[in-house]
Design a protein around this motif. Structure first.
Motif, PDB file in Angstrom:
ATOM      1  N   VAL A 236     -15.151  30.630  10.638  1.00 19.14           N
ATOM      2  CA  VAL A 236     -15.671  30.099  11.893  1.00 19.14           C
ATOM      3  C   VAL A 236     -14.522  29.474  12.678  1.00 19.14           C
ATOM      4  N   HIS A 237     -14.456  29.794  13.979  1.00 21.11           N
ATOM      5  CA  HIS A 237     -13.480  29.206  14.891  1.00 21.11           C
ATOM      6  C   HIS A 237     -14.228  28.254  15.826  1.00 21.11           C
ATOM      7  N   THR A 238     -13.657  27.069  16.025  1.00 16.70           N
ATOM      8  CA  THR A 238     -14.259  26.119  16.956  1.00 16.70           C
ATOM      9  C   THR A 238     -13.167  25.525  17.833  1.00 16.70           C
ATOM     10  N   ASP A 239     -13.598  24.885  18.929  1.00 15.89           N
ATOM     11  CA  ASP A 239     -12.633  24.112  19.698  1.00 15.89           C
ATOM     12  C   ASP A 239     -12.455  22.764  19.021  1.00 15.89           C
ATOM     13  N   LEU A 240     -11.673  21.879  19.649  1.00 14.21           N
ATOM     14  CA  LEU A 240     -11.353  20.599  19.014  1.00 14.21           C
ATOM     15  C   LEU A 240     -12.521  19.643  19.013  1.00 14.21           C
ATOM     16  N   GLN A 241     -13.619  19.996  19.689  1.00 17.97           N
ATOM     17  CA  GLN A 241     -14.830  19.157  19.651  1.00 17.97           C
ATOM     18  C   GLN A 241     -15.872  19.730  18.680  1.00 17.97           C
ATOM     19  N   GLY A 242     -15.556  20.845  18.025  1.00 17.74           N
ATOM     20  CA  GLY A 242     -16.475  21.411  17.048  1.00 17.74           C
ATOM     21  C   GLY A 242     -17.426  22.440  17.614  1.00 17.74           C
ATOM     22  N   ARG A 243     -17.260  22.866  18.876  1.00 16.75           N
ATOM     23  CA  ARG A 243     -18.120  23.912  19.441  1.00 16.75           C
ATOM     24  C   ARG A 243     -17.625  25.279  18.975  1.00 16.75           C
ATOM     25  N   ILE A 244     -18.535  26.089  18.500  1.00 20.84           N
ATOM     26  CA  ILE A 244     -18.182  27.375  17.904  1.00 20.84           C
ATOM     27  C   ILE A 244     -17.750  28.356  18.991  1.00 20.84           C
ATOM     28  N   THR A 245     -16.585  29.001  18.755  1.00 20.17           N
ATOM     29  CA  THR A 245     -16.095  30.027  19.674  1.00 20.17           C
ATOM     30  C   THR A 245     -16.210  31.428  19.086  1.00 20.17           C
ATOM     31  N   SER A 246     -16.118  31.562  17.769  1.00 21.33           N
ATOM     32  CA  SER A 246     -16.308  32.865  17.139  1.00 21.33           C
ATOM     33  C   SER A 246     -16.588  32.663  15.660  1.00 21.33           C
ATOM     34  N   VAL A 247     -17.314  33.627  15.073  1.00 20.31           N
ATOM     35  CA  VAL A 247     -17.621  33.622  13.646  1.00 20.31           C
ATOM     36  C   VAL A 247     -17.572  35.054  13.147  1.00 20.31           C
ATOM     37  N   ASN A 248     -17.389  35.212  11.833  1.00 17.38           N
ATOM     38  CA  ASN A 248     -17.522  36.549  11.269  1.00 17.38           C
ATOM     39  C   ASN A 248     -18.938  36.741  10.737  1.00 17.38           C
ATOM     40  N   ALA A 249     -19.238  37.974  10.327  1.00 15.34           N
ATOM     41  CA  ALA A 249     -20.607  38.300   9.915  1.00 15.34           C
ATOM     42  C   ALA A 249     -21.038  37.496   8.696  1.00 15.34           C
ATOM     43  N   LEU A 262     -24.770  31.819  17.536  1.00 12.96           N
ATOM     44  CA  LEU A 262     -23.929  30.693  17.126  1.00 12.96           C
ATOM     45  C   LEU A 262     -22.917  30.308  18.197  1.00 12.96           C
ATOM     46  N   GLN A 263     -22.652  31.192  19.138  1.00 16.25           N
ATOM     47  CA  GLN A 263     -21.655  30.918  20.166  1.00 16.25           C
ATOM     48  C   GLN A 263     -22.035  29.666  20.953  1.00 16.25           C
ATOM     49  N   GLY A 264     -21.092  28.730  21.041  1.00 15.92           N
ATOM     50  CA  GLY A 264     -21.303  27.519  21.819  1.00 15.92           C
ATOM     51  C   GLY A 264     -22.022  26.413  21.080  1.00 15.92           C
ATOM     52  N   MET A 265     -22.590  26.706  19.907  1.00 16.52           N
ATOM     53  CA  MET A 265     -23.266  25.656  19.136  1.00 16.52           C
ATOM     54  C   MET A 265     -22.249  24.701  18.531  1.00 16.52           C
ATOM     55  N   SER A 266     -22.680  23.480  18.280  1.00 13.78           N
ATOM     56  CA  SER A 266     -21.841  22.535  17.547  1.00 13.78           C
ATOM     57  C   SER A 266     -21.944  22.854  16.067  1.00 13.78           C
ATOM     58  N   VAL A 267     -20.799  22.954  15.413  1.00 14.18           N
ATOM     59  CA  VAL A 267     -20.805  23.286  13.995  1.00 14.18           C
ATOM     60  C   VAL A 267     -21.480  22.194  13.179  1.00 14.18           C
ATOM     61  N   PHE A 268     -21.556  20.976  13.733  1.00 18.44           N
ATOM     62  CA  PHE A 268     -22.198  19.881  12.996  1.00 18.44           C
ATOM     63  C   PHE A 268     -23.712  20.046  12.976  1.00 18.44           C
ATOM     64  N   ASP A 269     -24.280  20.761  13.963  1.00 21.74           N
ATOM     65  CA  ASP A 269     -25.730  20.943  14.005  1.00 21.74           C
ATOM     66  C   ASP A 269     -26.219  21.870  12.901  1.00 21.74           C
ATOM     67  N   LEU A 270     -25.293  22.587  12.266  1.00 22.25           N
ATOM     68  CA  LEU A 270     -25.682  23.484  11.186  1.00 22.25           C
ATOM     69  C   LEU A 270     -25.841  22.751   9.863  1.00 22.25           C
ATOM     70  N   VAL A 271     -25.287  21.533   9.775  1.00 25.50           N
ATOM     71  CA  VAL A 271     -25.318  20.760   8.532  1.00 25.50           C
ATOM     72  C   VAL A 271     -26.639  19.997   8.451  1.00 25.50           C
ATOM     73  N   VAL A 272     -27.106  19.746   7.222  1.00 25.75           N
ATOM     74  CA  VAL A 272     -28.342  18.976   7.062  1.00 25.75           C
ATOM     75  C   VAL A 272     -28.161  17.615   7.729  1.00 25.75           C
ATOM     76  N   PRO A 273     -29.203  17.065   8.347  1.00 21.64           N
ATOM     77  CA  PRO A 273     -29.052  15.828   9.137  1.00 21.64           C
ATOM     78  C   PRO A 273     -28.393  14.682   8.384  1.00 21.64           C
ATOM     79  N   ALA A 274     -28.663  14.541   7.106  1.00 19.49           N
ATOM     80  CA  ALA A 274     -28.130  13.401   6.368  1.00 19.49           C
ATOM     81  C   ALA A 274     -26.618  13.459   6.221  1.00 19.49           C
ATOM     82  N   GLU A 275     -26.008  14.627   6.393  1.00 17.25           N
ATOM     83  CA  GLU A 275     -24.564  14.775   6.165  1.00 17.25           C
ATOM     84  C   GLU A 275     -23.786  15.012   7.456  1.00 17.25           C
TER      85      GLU A 275
END
Length: 728
Positions: A236-249, A262-275
């Motif tokens: 997964v590639h993100t910018d410095l704020q954690g927004r996803i720019t590209s991913v592999n399959a 996934l494009q443009g999503m925050s990579v932190f939103d993919l993690v379970v809320p507690a973490e």
């Protein structure tokens, strides 16, 4: 006046200068013109002296001519000085032009750029030395058309480009190939000194190295993209704020989303809320410090399921070393986590088995026989606590004579040499008493090197069996002697001896049979430090066989105690509902294995009885085990309680194979089962219900079985009196 004109005028000026020199001293020799002489001759005839008036006129003319001559001399001198200045400036310009021509020639000679100058007819006017090397040119090529040069390139558009430059006066640039070389061709209008278009300049820069590097880079990037897109790890590639720019399959598959979604999503939103906050803080710290980090985290998929992943995160730097993006490599470790959890559960189960194996002493030692672990069975059997023996030689449990004879050393050497050594001898308790210990000592080996790393000793108290064997020998001798005196007594003794032999044979067989797989499983287990997946079946084998061994031992001992009237009870106020729940928990794995439903309906208002909790739990456990055993997969077992007068009634009903009328009369007899087919299909010795019946009887209660016949299920009803337990 231009310099050429000044140079042409210079001789006259010099001549004027020389005239000045001739008139030096203020006198000028003036030759009168013929006209003047003629006029003078007319004015004063020859031989006549001029008059005063004439002389004055002549002097006046002479002075005027002298002044004009002086003025001309000064003008000539000024012109001469100006010419001198112009000559100096001209000399500087000539030298400057020579230097410029030299610099131009040096530039053309030493530049690495091949240049060819064309006239308006696209014929070669001149070229640089680099062009000579590149195109194998010589002086004879001057004046030849561009077509001869273009023929040495793999691109025939150069001639059209040259004409286009002349027509539109717009530079053209393209990459062309010459054999194995790549050239950057630039075509520019060639302007004359009068700012006219005199032709076209072609420059060729060798870019073979750059082009090859670009091709290699493109190939490398293609190869890299192929690797990334097909990698087993998620990227997964993100910018410095954690927004996803590209991913592999693979990453999209791991998090259960589409790559486009996934494009443009925050990579932190993919993690379970507690973490999420912890993950974001580690991300921000990495961006600030540039220090990569690794972490295990849980991703939450859109369907609500979670999966474990191991992520390695680092920053991507530009040429100046400044972080511009973030790259994460993600591995799915869900299966590994499940394995770790299963391993931990298995280790805990094994620990509980070892800790609670009260009938077996299990001792692990190093190669010098110093104790490293000491289970509860060893403590109860020998009287030594773990604190008493930890780090001390296990020889303390050997008798004095065996230690003096070197028995511990021989036993350990045999185990190390042969893998195991039998341990049948007298042992010594802490209080000095002795017991006959029967077991085995085995060597433990390291998984990686197969080198011995320690010893394990498993044994149990077989004193009673030894005594029974000795008593049996004594009985046999007495029976032989009695045969001489009384045939009938001999027949009765033989029948009693036969029953006793049968009991002891069954007891010995059932006690020893589970020991072999226990020993083998423990041997395999102790050779593995980290309990890999390959030994999980062995652990399960240990659990089943140890459990079977303990059950058989307990049942056989209980039968012995029952037959001898020595079944002891520790009566206290016992909550039967708690007993039922505990027994149901013990049997949970049996019901789960056959996908059976167990329902509890504990509605008795009074459920405290005077009884032995452990014995009563054994009763309920035996009845539940029996119900599960004879109920098919996905069957149902119902447990209910109620009060009838001053009694608690417990009913266990199933929808299993049922009990025939003939078998109902024998169901509670020891070793009695409904035909050989029951033993063959379901196993067991037929002791559980006999022990349960005797235990209930000892509590002044009743145990009754009922069934409508084959495939009609069975019902067991236990009735226990309510009341207080007698005070001790």
């Amino acid at each position: 006046m231009d310099p050429s004109e000044k140079q042409r005028a210079a001789p006259g000026a010099n001549d004027a200068g020389r005239g000045d020199n001739a008139a030096e001293g203020g006198r000028a020799r003036v030759e009168p013109s013929p006209d003047r002489r003629t006029k003078q001759g007319n004015a004063a005839p020859q031989g006549r002296k001029p008059g005063n008036e004439e002389l004055r006129a002549m002097n006046e003319k002479l002075r005027s001519a002298t002044g004009e001559l002086e003025t001309s001399r000064e003008e000539l001198q000024s012109i001469n000085e100006e010419l001198t200045t112009v000559n100096v400036e001209l000399k500087g310009k000539v030298e400057e032009l020579a230097r410029a021509n030299g610099d131009r020639q040096n530039l053309l000679d030493w530049t690495a750029i091949a240049a060819v100058f064309l006239d308006r007819s696209l014929r070669i006017r001149m070229f640089t030395p680099s062009a000579v090397e590149l195109f194998d040119l010589n002086e004879g090529d001057v004046g030849r058309p561009l077509g001869d040069l273009a023929g040495r390139l793999d691109d025939d558009r150069v001639i059209d480009d040259a004409r286009a430059v002349l027509d539109r006066l717009v530079p053209i640039e393209r990459e062309v190939r010459s054999g194995e070389r790549w050239l950057l061709a630039r075509l520019l209008p060639y302007r004359s000194s009068e700012d006219g278009i005199a032709g076209v300049v072609l420059t060729f820069l060798d870019i073979t190295v750059r082009r090859n590097a670009e091709d290699a880079l493109r190939e490398s990037e293609t190869h890299f993209r192929t690797i990334v897109s097909q990698a087993a790890a998620g990227v997964v590639h993100t910018d410095l704020q954690g927004r996803i720019t590209s991913v592999n399959a693979r990453f999209a598959q791991i998090v259960g989303r589409s790559a486009d979604g996934l494009q443009g999503m925050s990579v932190f939103d993919l993690v379970v809320p507690a973490e999420r906050e912890h993950d974001a803080e580690a991300f921000r710290r990495m961006v600030q410090t540039g220090q990569p980090f690794e972490a295990e985290k849980r991703y939450q998929r859109p369907d609500g399921s979670t999966m474990w992943a191991s992520a390695a995160v680092t920053t991507a730097l530009d040429a100046a070393g400044v972080a511009t993006a973030v790259i994460g490599i993600v591995l799915d470790i869900s299966q590994s986590k499940r394995g770790q959890q299963s391993l931990a559960e298995s280790e805990e189960q094994l620990r509980l088995v070892v800790e609670n194996a009260r009938e077996y002493a299990i001792v692990s030692m190093d190669l010098d026989r110093r104790v490293r672990s000491w289970n509860i069975g060893a403590q109860e059997l020998t009287g030594y606590t773990e604190e008493d023996v930890m780090g001390r030689p296990a020889d303390v449990i050997f008798t004095e004579e065996d230690r003096a004879d070197g028995a511990p050393e021989r036993e350990s050497r045999g185990a190390l040499r042969d893998g195991r050594a039998a341990d049948e001898r007298w042992h010594r308790r802490k209080d000095g008493s002795r017991f006959w210990g029967s077991g085995v000592m085995m060597a433990m080996h390291a998984k990686e090197t197969d080198e011995p790393i320690g010893l394990v000793k498993i044994f149990r108290d077989q004193t009673h069996l030894r005594s029974a064997a000795e008593a049996l020998e004594t009985s046999r001798a007495e029976l032989v002697q009695a045969l001489v005196d009384n045939r009938r007594a001999r027949a009765e003794a033989e029948a009693a001896n036969h029953a006793k032999d049968r009991f002891l044979a069954i007891l010995s067989h059932e006690l020893r049979t589970p020991l072999t797989p226990v020993v083998m499983a423990l041997h395999a287990l102790e050779r593995s430090i980290d309990l890999p997946n390959s030994v999980r079946s062995t652990i399960e084998l240990i659990r089943r066989n140890v459990k079977a061994e303990l059950t058989l031992i307990d049942d056989l001992l209980d039968v012995t105690r029952i037959s001898s009237g020595k079944l002891e009870m520790a009566l206290e106020e016992t909550d039967m509902h708690e007993v039922i729940r505990a027994a149901a928990g013990v049997c949970e794995t049996d019901f789960a294995a056959k996908r059976q439903r167990l329902s509890l309906s504990l509605k008795a208002g009074r459920h405290v009885v005077p009884g032995d909790p452990a014995r009563l739990q054994q009763v309920v456990w035996n009845v539940l085990k029996n119900a599960s055993k004879f109920t098919p997969n996905e069957g149902e077992v119902r447990v209910a309680t109620r009060n009838v007068g001053e009694s608690l009634v417990l009913v266990v009903a199933d929808n299993g194979i049922g009990i025939s009328g003939e078998a109902l009369a024998l169901i509670f007899d020891a070793f009695a089962q409904e035909g050989q087919w029951v033993t063959s299909e379901f196993g067991g010795l037929g002791l559980g219900l006999a022990i349960a019946k005797a235990t209930v009887d000892a509590h002044q209660g009743t145990l009754v079985a009922g069934s409508g016949g084959r495939d009609q299920g069975a019902t067991f009803t236990i009735t226990l009196p309510l009341g207080r337990a007698p005070s001790s």
